[in-house]
Scaffold this active site. Structure first.
Site, short mmCIF file in Angstrom:
data_model
loop_
_atom_site.label_atom_id
_atom_site.label_comp_id
_atom_site.label_asym_id
_atom_site.label_seq_id
_atom_site.Cartn_x
_atom_site.Cartn_y
_atom_site.Cartn_z
N GLU A 101 13.11 -14.93 2.03
CA GLU A 101 12.40 -15.17 0.77
C GLU A 101 13.10 -16.24 -0.07
OE1 GLU A 101 10.56 -10.64 0.55
OE2 GLU A 101 11.89 -11.33 -1.05
N LYS A 129 6.15 -11.41 -11.98
CA LYS A 129 4.76 -11.63 -11.56
C LYS A 129 3.87 -12.05 -12.75
CE LYS A 129 5.01 -8.47 -7.59
NZ LYS A 129 4.26 -7.44 -6.82
N TYR A 174 3.72 -13.27 1.54
CA TYR A 174 3.40 -11.88 1.86
C TYR A 174 2.82 -11.73 3.26
CZ TYR A 174 4.22 -10.26 -2.96
OH TYR A 174 4.79 -9.90 -4.15
N ASN A 217 2.41 -5.10 -10.81
CA ASN A 217 3.59 -4.26 -11.04
C ASN A 217 4.83 -5.02 -11.51
OD1 ASN A 217 4.16 -5.44 -8.59
ND2 ASN A 217 4.74 -3.55 -7.54
N HIS A 265 8.74 -8.46 -8.20
CA HIS A 265 9.00 -8.29 -6.77
C HIS A 265 10.49 -8.45 -6.55
CE1 HIS A 265 8.88 -8.80 -2.40
NE2 HIS A 265 9.76 -9.75 -2.61
P1 CMP Z 1 5.75 -6.19 -3.83
O1 CMP Z 1 7.10 -5.60 -3.86
O2 CMP Z 1 5.59 -7.53 -4.43
O3 CMP Z 1 5.26 -6.25 -2.32
C1 CMP Z 1 3.89 -6.19 -1.95
C2 CMP Z 1 2.99 -5.83 -3.10
O4 CMP Z 1 1.71 -5.34 -2.75
C3 CMP Z 1 3.62 -4.70 -3.88
O5 CMP Z 1 4.73 -5.18 -4.58
C4 CMP Z 1 2.43 -4.24 -4.72
O6 CMP Z 1 2.32 -4.96 -5.94
C5 CMP Z 1 1.22 -4.58 -3.85
N1 CMP Z 1 0.53 -3.40 -3.36
C6 CMP Z 1 -0.74 -3.06 -3.65
N2 CMP Z 1 -1.09 -1.91 -3.02
C7 CMP Z 1 0.00 -1.50 -2.34
C8 CMP Z 1 0.27 -0.37 -1.51
N3 CMP Z 1 -0.64 0.56 -1.25
N4 CMP Z 1 1.51 -0.27 -0.97
C9 CMP Z 1 2.47 -1.21 -1.20
N5 CMP Z 1 2.26 -2.31 -1.97
C10 CMP Z 1 1.04 -2.45 -2.55
#
Ligand code: CMP
Length: 140
Positions: A127, A10, A50, A113, A116
């Site tokens: 995906e 990311k 998403y 974070n 993904h």
């Molecule tokens: P990712 O695995 O990329 O999938 C969706 C993303 O939404 C997740 O990682 C997080 O970076 C983001 N996100 C932000 N808030 C939340 C939440 N409360 N629960 C899950 N994903 C979240």
């Protein structure tokens, strides 16, 4: 079974110059990169990726973050690749991620974070085809 999974490094991790460190973890764990590209996602491309989160309160911030800078999208291949990648990443919230995982080491917040990874064979198939044509994947 040999599986394929989609991984995204990311914008936060790209900005930290951690692309190589993160890909090294995949390779050391026995996963092979069979496709890769760097892209700066449009709102439309990130929102479509998403789509399942469209009604969630964090959707707008998620799309804003994912379009804030370039990402590196890869297809990883190997034995149990989907679960293996999720183990390497650690919990979605870096504050809950086990020590030594990518998110524990490279991420600060649940929004930014670092990585993904596909969460099931069905999402991996969707995906991977969302980002790569068959002619862009190099079995090896
Ligand atoms: P990712 O695995 O990329 O999938 C969706 C993303 O939404 C997740 O990682 C997080 O970076 C983001 N996100 C932000 N808030 C939340 C939440 N409360 N629960 C899950 N994903 C979240």
């Amino acid at each position: 079974a040999i599986e394929r999974t989609l991984s995204i490094i990311k914008p936060d991790a790209v900005a930290k110059n951690a692309i190589g460190d993160i890909i090294a973890r995949f390779e050391k764990a026995g996963l092979k990169v069979v496709a890769a590209k760097m892209v700066h996602l449009s709102e439309e491309k990130a929102g479509g990726f998403y789509a399942e989160h469209k009604e969630r309160p964090f959707f707008k911030d998620l799309v804003g973050f994912m379009t804030s800078g370039p990402v590196v999208v890869q297809v990883l291949e190997g034995e149990g690749a989907i679960a293996k990648n999720r183990d390497l990443m650690g919990a979605t919230n870096p504050k809950e991620a086990a020590p030594g995982t990518i998110r524990a080491d490279f991420a600060e917040t649940i929004d930014a974070n670092a990585v993904h990874g596909s969460d099931s064979p069905e999402s991996a198939a969707r995906e991977i085809s969302y980002f790569f044509g068959n002619d862009e994947i190099c079995p090896r």
